[in-house]
Structures are given as C-alpha cells and as structure tokens.
Design a protein around this motif. Sequence first.
Motif, short mmCIF file in Angstrom:
data_model
loop_
_atom_site.label_atom_id
_atom_site.label_comp_id
_atom_site.label_asym_id
_atom_site.label_seq_id
_atom_site.Cartn_x
_atom_site.Cartn_y
_atom_site.Cartn_z
N ILE A 127 -22.07 8.17 58.79
CA ILE A 127 -21.88 9.25 57.81
C ILE A 127 -22.38 10.57 58.42
O ILE A 127 -21.73 11.62 58.30
CB ILE A 127 -22.63 8.94 56.49
CG1 ILE A 127 -21.94 7.78 55.76
CG2 ILE A 127 -22.72 10.18 55.60
CD1 ILE A 127 -22.75 7.20 54.60
N ASP A 128 -23.52 10.53 59.09
CA ASP A 128 -24.08 11.72 59.73
C ASP A 128 -23.10 12.29 60.76
O ASP A 128 -22.89 13.52 60.82
CB ASP A 128 -25.42 11.37 60.38
CG ASP A 128 -26.06 12.57 61.05
OD1 ASP A 128 -26.11 13.65 60.42
OD2 ASP A 128 -26.48 12.45 62.22
N ALA A 139 -15.86 16.56 58.69
CA ALA A 139 -14.79 15.75 58.12
C ALA A 139 -15.30 15.11 56.83
O ALA A 139 -16.46 15.31 56.45
CB ALA A 139 -14.34 14.68 59.11
N GLU A 140 -14.44 14.35 56.15
CA GLU A 140 -14.79 13.78 54.85
C GLU A 140 -14.90 12.25 54.92
O GLU A 140 -13.99 11.60 55.44
CB GLU A 140 -13.71 14.16 53.83
CG GLU A 140 -14.00 13.67 52.42
CD GLU A 140 -12.78 13.80 51.49
OE1 GLU A 140 -12.78 13.17 50.43
OE2 GLU A 140 -11.83 14.52 51.86
N VAL A 141 -16.00 11.70 54.40
CA VAL A 141 -16.10 10.24 54.26
C VAL A 141 -15.45 9.87 52.93
O VAL A 141 -15.93 10.26 51.87
CB VAL A 141 -17.57 9.77 54.24
CG1 VAL A 141 -17.64 8.24 54.10
CG2 VAL A 141 -18.30 10.20 55.51
N ALA A 173 -27.80 1.71 48.02
CA ALA A 173 -28.39 2.84 47.28
C ALA A 173 -28.50 4.08 48.16
O ALA A 173 -28.23 5.20 47.72
CB ALA A 173 -29.77 2.43 46.73
N GLU A 174 -28.85 3.87 49.42
CA GLU A 174 -28.98 5.00 50.35
C GLU A 174 -27.64 5.72 50.55
O GLU A 174 -27.58 6.94 50.64
CB GLU A 174 -29.52 4.52 51.71
CG GLU A 174 -30.96 4.01 51.69
CD GLU A 174 -31.96 5.10 51.32
OE1 GLU A 174 -31.76 6.24 51.77
OE2 GLU A 174 -32.90 4.81 50.55
N ILE A 175 -26.57 4.94 50.63
CA ILE A 175 -25.24 5.54 50.84
C ILE A 175 -24.75 6.22 49.56
O ILE A 175 -24.20 7.32 49.59
CB ILE A 175 -24.23 4.46 51.29
CG1 ILE A 175 -24.65 3.87 52.64
CG2 ILE A 175 -22.82 5.05 51.39
CD1 ILE A 175 -23.93 2.59 53.01
N ILE A 215 -20.98 8.60 47.84
CA ILE A 215 -19.93 7.90 48.58
C ILE A 215 -19.73 6.50 47.99
O ILE A 215 -20.69 5.78 47.72
CB ILE A 215 -20.29 7.80 50.08
CG1 ILE A 215 -20.29 9.20 50.72
CG2 ILE A 215 -19.33 6.88 50.82
CD1 ILE A 215 -20.89 9.26 52.11
N LYS A 216 -18.45 6.15 47.78
CA LYS A 216 -18.09 4.84 47.24
C LYS A 216 -18.32 3.74 48.28
O LYS A 216 -17.87 3.87 49.43
CB LYS A 216 -16.60 4.88 46.85
CG LYS A 216 -16.02 3.58 46.34
CD LYS A 216 -14.50 3.76 46.04
CE LYS A 216 -13.87 2.46 45.60
NZ LYS A 216 -12.43 2.61 45.25
#
Lengths: 190, 190
Positions: A138-139, A146-148, A164-166, A171-172
């Motif tokens: 993600i980083d 760009a987009e996650v 939980a962190e994500i 983010i789904k």
Amino acid sequence: MKLLKEKILSEGRVKPHNILKVDSFLNHQIDVELMNEIGKEFKTRFNDKEVNKILTIEASGIAVASITAQYFDNSKVVFGKKTESLNLDDDIYKTEIHSFTKNKNYNVMVSKRFINNGDKVLILDDFLANGCAALGLIDIVKQAKAEVVGVGIVIEKGFQPGRAEIEKFGIKVESLAIIDKMDDNKVWFK
Amino acid sequence: MKLLKEKILSEGRVKPHNILKVDSFLNHQIDVELMNEIGKEFKTRFNDKEVNKILTIEASGIAVASITAQYFDNSKVVFGKKTESLNLDDDIYKTEIHSFTKNKNYNVMVSKRFINNGDKVLILDDFLANGCAALGLIDIVKQAKAEVVGVGIVIEKGFQPGRAEIEKFGIKVESLAIIDKMDDNKVWFK
C-alpha cells in the motif's frame, strides 16, 4: 470459499508459532486448478472495481497474482522484489517490511516504471496476518500516487491485526478463507 | 517464437555485463497474455512428453510455470526456494547454485514431499545463460530419483554454455527465443 477451506482442512498442517503450512497447494507446490478457482473468486469479490494492475510480492504471491490476472481483462501483474539485483532499476519505490515467519526486516522494491499515477491497483497475497506485507505494498502504491482498489488475500489469520490495519486506510479487504482459531493440529474458520 | 522475439526487440533493454532487461513483461511486471502464448508454445514443444510436475525456481520462474501448467493436464507446479523459512520442511533436497546476476552462491531447496520417484518433471525458467539454475534443478530431480523430461526456457543466451551443459545429461532443451549476440543496445536472434 468452500473448496479452499476443504483443501486447508485436508492438507493444511498446523505448526508451532501459529504457522499454517499449506505448501502442498499454495506456496511451494502449486495446485493450478485450485488457483484458477481462487482467481475466479477474486474476480467475483472485486467485480465492481476497475483494475489495471495486480500488485503482489515475491515469491508466494506470484502464482496467485498471475493466475488471477487472467480474470481481470487487460491487467498486468507487478511483483515487489526483496533483493537487490543487476536486473533491478536504480529508480525504484522502496519500503521496509517485517517478516514474522522469517524473523527479519527487508526492503521491498518496485521499479517506478511499473506503478504510475492513475493506476488502479489490486493488491493480492497468499497470507494476511499482521499485515506487514500488504501495508508495505500500500505504501508503494501511495508513493506512486496510484490508487489501491482493494486487498485480496487467500488465507487470513483472523485473530491477528492485519485486516484492521489495512481497513484504517478505508481499503476493502477480501479474504477467501478466514481462520478464527488454530490449536494443535486443528483449524477453525470464521 | 515470433511474438516473444518482437516483444524483446520492442521492450528489452541491453545493459552492461550482457544483461538483457525484460522486466516490463517477464520478470518484474508480467504480461499475462504473452505468458499464456508462452505456455501454449511450451505445450507444443513438449507435446510428446508425459509431464506431471513442472519445477522452477523462485521468483521469476513462478509466473511462467504457473501459467504454463494450465496447458499440461493434471500437472502441478513446484518452485525451489532460496531462503530458509519457518514455512519450509526440515526434510528437503538441497543444491548450491551460483547466480551471475546477483554475484553470489545460494542454496535451492525443495521439500522431499513434492518431487518423488516416478515423477515426470519438466523444468522451466525465464532465462538460460550459464545453466546454473537449471543444473541445480536437475540435481534436485536426480536426488529424488525422478525423471527430467525436458528443460524449457523463455530466453536463452545462446553465446553462453548453459545449453551444452544440460545436453550433456541427454536432456532436451527448448528455448522460445535464442539470443545469438548482444551489443550496446541491440539484440540478434539465432
């Protein structure tokens, strides 16, 4: 995903330190038929999303990502590299990740040529536990502006904090099998 | 294989030390459509062989092997691992390989559970140059008393001795693009 859960129950082996070994079909030997069912399932779960890049991390994410990409038209796979090499560009995105299974920190690197502003990136990996690998990817996507569009996981250890962190980033997360508890030689799903 | 050669000519980049960078489609970003054409071509080249295992080495062989396995009915992929991990069994076949691109020796390990006496093994890899990786995988198959039915390579550096070293064992080598010469920013095929 029923087929995957059955496979985990029949072939998975629980080891100390909450290690679930699924090396007979997922991350050492690869059951390509099962992998195709996994790919179709990810397409169903992220059917509402536009995806043009599938980002994963070497080595065990590569098979999942490559087979799954066949179900996302016109998508390309990119895998983060863990070691310096003459094959790698100088111009890279880099992030540090901690591996609990290998008990060390390492850099993950992606050439700047392959993740760009405007890309719609689906992140895929074989396991989610503490979330270190996914957060690192993600980083990298964020560095590239760009987009996650989502994170897809084959097996999630639901008793660890990765999801939980994500989700803190909005983010789904979609996991095809979520383990609620592991004990001696047994696995319970959520 | 015409499509592959065209891709190498349009996207490949020649770097010092005879490095051919094809990271936009083969070993960092992966063009999954091209990979499927590669898989079909390997099936054609080894159509006379019975294959039940496709053996490769992490990381860049995994995509080639996984996509190609779809064209060999009932085959499974196994990839050799380069690092120790809690995920790896104790009971392994091990062989030492020299990497010229990474300029170091490393062990390649395969769990004894996944290559067995009687297996018909097709070895696949992205590159063949000095043949170190392929020879290491051949050694592992021999340790397991299984049979190597052939070695399939995406890009061979025809000016290096890998093919001759493998053919000494009487093993068939099929490469989808063979580079005769590389010079500055140009590539000539055989």
